[in-house]
Design a protein around this motif. Structure first.
Motif, PDB file in Angstrom:
ATOM      1  N   GLU A  47      35.473   1.845  33.577  1.00 35.08           N
ATOM      2  CA  GLU A  47      35.343   1.271  32.197  1.00 35.08           C
ATOM      3  C   GLU A  47      36.703   1.065  31.565  1.00 35.08           C
ATOM      4  O   GLU A  47      36.923   0.079  30.972  1.00 35.08           O
ATOM      5  N   THR A  48      37.300   2.193  31.442  1.00 36.41           N
ATOM      6  CA  THR A  48      38.542   2.429  30.733  1.00 36.41           C
ATOM      7  C   THR A  48      39.585   1.484  31.400  1.00 36.41           C
ATOM      8  O   THR A  48      40.237   0.612  30.835  1.00 36.41           O
ATOM      9  N   ALA A  49      39.826   1.466  32.835  1.00 40.32           N
ATOM     10  CA  ALA A  49      40.782   0.826  33.656  1.00 40.32           C
ATOM     11  C   ALA A  49      40.247  -0.626  33.611  1.00 40.32           C
ATOM     12  O   ALA A  49      41.068  -1.581  32.995  1.00 40.32           O
ATOM     13  N   ALA A  50      38.962  -1.324  33.587  1.00 34.96           N
ATOM     14  CA  ALA A  50      38.805  -2.459  33.192  1.00 34.96           C
ATOM     15  C   ALA A  50      39.028  -3.081  31.947  1.00 34.96           C
ATOM     16  O   ALA A  50      39.541  -4.130  31.780  1.00 34.96           O
ATOM     17  N   ARG A  51      38.608  -2.335  30.763  1.00 35.93           N
ATOM     18  CA  ARG A  51      39.148  -2.759  29.469  1.00 35.93           C
ATOM     19  C   ARG A  51      40.509  -2.803  29.363  1.00 35.93           C
ATOM     20  O   ARG A  51      41.086  -3.575  28.765  1.00 35.93           O
ATOM     21  N   GLU A  52      41.214  -1.794  29.728  1.00 40.30           N
ATOM     22  CA  GLU A  52      42.670  -1.688  29.426  1.00 40.30           C
ATOM     23  C   GLU A  52      43.386  -3.036  30.216  1.00 40.30           C
ATOM     24  O   GLU A  52      44.222  -3.615  29.614  1.00 40.30           O
ATOM     25  N   ALA A  53      42.790  -3.071  31.300  1.00 45.39           N
ATOM     26  CA  ALA A  53      43.370  -4.395  32.254  1.00 45.39           C
ATOM     27  C   ALA A  53      43.082  -5.640  31.235  1.00 45.39           C
ATOM     28  O   ALA A  53      44.092  -6.367  31.187  1.00 45.39           O
ATOM     29  N   PHE A  54      42.055  -5.855  30.676  1.00 38.17           N
ATOM     30  CA  PHE A  54      41.757  -7.066  29.944  1.00 38.17           C
ATOM     31  C   PHE A  54      42.453  -7.020  28.877  1.00 38.17           C
ATOM     32  O   PHE A  54      43.113  -8.040  28.396  1.00 38.17           O
ATOM     33  N   GLU A  55      42.471  -6.028  27.825  1.00 36.81           N
ATOM     34  CA  GLU A  55      43.331  -5.834  26.920  1.00 36.81           C
ATOM     35  C   GLU A  55      44.599  -6.198  26.803  1.00 36.81           C
ATOM     36  O   GLU A  55      45.574  -6.825  26.184  1.00 36.81           O
ATOM     37  N   GLY A  92      39.703 -14.892  33.868  1.00 34.05           N
ATOM     38  CA  GLY A  92      40.687 -14.794  32.519  1.00 34.05           C
ATOM     39  C   GLY A  92      42.107 -15.638  32.979  1.00 34.05           C
ATOM     40  O   GLY A  92      42.259 -16.106  34.092  1.00 34.05           O
ATOM     41  N   THR A  93      42.930 -15.447  32.035  1.00 29.25           N
ATOM     42  CA  THR A  93      43.986 -16.225  31.888  1.00 29.25           C
ATOM     43  C   THR A  93      45.067 -15.134  31.556  1.00 29.25           C
ATOM     44  O   THR A  93      45.276 -14.458  30.714  1.00 29.25           O
ATOM     45  N   LEU A  94      46.248 -15.153  32.401  1.00 32.38           N
ATOM     46  CA  LEU A  94      47.462 -14.060  32.097  1.00 32.38           C
ATOM     47  C   LEU A  94      48.045 -14.269  30.963  1.00 32.38           C
ATOM     48  O   LEU A  94      48.618 -15.224  30.882  1.00 32.38           O
ATOM     49  N   THR A  95      47.778 -13.357  30.144  1.00 37.09           N
ATOM     50  CA  THR A  95      48.525 -13.375  28.763  1.00 37.09           C
ATOM     51  C   THR A  95      48.704 -11.849  28.204  1.00 37.09           C
ATOM     52  O   THR A  95      47.606 -11.196  27.976  1.00 37.09           O
ATOM     53  N   PRO A  96      50.002 -11.567  28.088  1.00 37.19           N
ATOM     54  CA  PRO A  96      49.940 -10.086  27.582  1.00 37.19           C
ATOM     55  C   PRO A  96      49.572  -9.983  26.075  1.00 37.19           C
ATOM     56  O   PRO A  96      49.477 -10.714  25.545  1.00 37.19           O
ATOM     57  N   GLY A  97      48.907  -8.798  25.909  1.00 38.72           N
ATOM     58  CA  GLY A  97      48.279  -8.526  24.797  1.00 38.72           C
ATOM     59  C   GLY A  97      48.267  -6.908  24.454  1.00 38.72           C
ATOM     60  O   GLY A  97      48.853  -6.073  25.308  1.00 38.72           O
ATOM     61  N   ASP A  98      47.719  -6.578  23.570  1.00 33.93           N
ATOM     62  CA  ASP A  98      47.593  -5.104  23.131  1.00 33.93           C
ATOM     63  C   ASP A  98      49.088  -4.577  23.118  1.00 33.93           C
ATOM     64  O   ASP A  98      49.809  -4.915  22.387  1.00 33.93           O
ATOM     65  N   ASP A  99      49.245  -3.488  23.841  1.00 34.77           N
ATOM     66  CA  ASP A  99      50.596  -2.813  23.654  1.00 34.77           C
ATOM     67  C   ASP A  99      51.514  -3.310  24.904  1.00 34.77           C
ATOM     68  O   ASP A  99      52.588  -2.598  24.936  1.00 34.77           O
ATOM     69  N   ALA A 100      51.203  -4.349  25.564  1.00 32.42           N
ATOM     70  CA  ALA A 100      52.127  -4.979  26.635  1.00 32.42           C
ATOM     71  C   ALA A 100      52.924  -5.904  26.051  1.00 32.42           C
ATOM     72  O   ALA A 100      52.619  -6.877  25.202  1.00 32.42           O
ATOM     73  N   ALA A 101      54.268  -5.863  26.204  1.00 35.71           N
ATOM     74  CA  ALA A 101      55.256  -6.564  25.619  1.00 35.71           C
ATOM     75  C   ALA A 101      55.283  -8.044  26.495  1.00 35.71           C
ATOM     76  O   ALA A 101      55.511  -8.804  26.303  1.00 35.71           O
ATOM     77  N   ASP A 102      55.136  -7.822  27.824  1.00 41.46           N
ATOM     78  CA  ASP A 102      54.938  -8.619  28.882  1.00 41.46           C
ATOM     79  C   ASP A 102      54.147  -8.520  30.077  1.00 41.46           C
ATOM     80  O   ASP A 102      53.572  -7.236  30.025  1.00 41.46           O
ATOM     81  N   ALA A 103      53.667  -9.454  30.823  1.00 46.20           N
ATOM     82  CA  ALA A 103      52.778  -9.054  31.941  1.00 46.20           C
ATOM     83  C   ALA A 103      53.201 -10.299  33.024  1.00 46.20           C
ATOM     84  O   ALA A 103      53.261 -11.209  32.708  1.00 46.20           O
ATOM     85  N   ARG A 104      53.031  -9.954  34.268  1.00 45.15           N
ATOM     86  CA  ARG A 104      53.714 -10.841  35.498  1.00 45.15           C
ATOM     87  C   ARG A 104      53.231 -10.171  36.613  1.00 45.15           C
ATOM     88  O   ARG A 104      53.183  -8.985  36.670  1.00 45.15           O
TER      89      ARG A 104
END
Length: 136
Positions: A47-55, A92-104
């Motif tokens: 659950e942690t891995a899935a939540r963090e991935a989404f956030e 979902g749509t790839l959008t950096p969020g939470d403590d991520a400055a970027d995602a790709r």
């Protein structure tokens, strides 16, 4: 010594690319890694891995098997016990969020061009996520 349970999602698409986030906070701020973080009370590691991935990325994932576990010391004397799980995007749509400055999405060849968190490429190779290169 306090052990902090944590989990990450190793998300690979149909083209063999890995979804990475640019860490916006310490530890290893400014380095690319897989999305992950500390478990919340009562939460399973999956659950942690899935939540963090989404956030951190804006995508929802299906968590698969555990790939590896890493123990990381912190400056304050705690140990993060990070369990990394295989994952696939379900929506979902790839959008950096939470403590991520970027995602790709990153190809195996591009991994050598990015500042990665310590040992990440070796873990990818060991788990069969990417093939070893000439210098690996």
């Amino acid at each position: 010594m306090e052990i902090v349970p944590a989990a990450s999602a190793v998300i690979v698409d149909d083209q063999g690319r890995v979804l990475l986030v640019l860490r916006g906070h310490e530890p290893q701020k400014g380095r690319w890694s897989v999305p992950g973080g500390s478990a919340e009370p009562g939460e399973t590691l999956e659950e942690t891995a899935a939540r963090e991935a989404f956030e951190e990325t804006g995508v929802r994932v299906r968590i698969g098997r555990e790939l590896w576990t890493v123990t990381l010391p912190t400056a304050d004397g705690r140990l993060y016990e990070v369990h990394d799980f295989a994952a696939t995007v379900i929506d979902g749509t790839l959008t950096p969020g939470d403590d991520a400055a970027d995602a790709r999405w990153v190809t195996a060849a591009e991994l050598d061009e990015l500042p990665l968190t310590a040992g990440l490429k070796d873990y990818f190779i060991g788990a069969g996520i990417i093939p070893p290169g000439p210098g690996d």
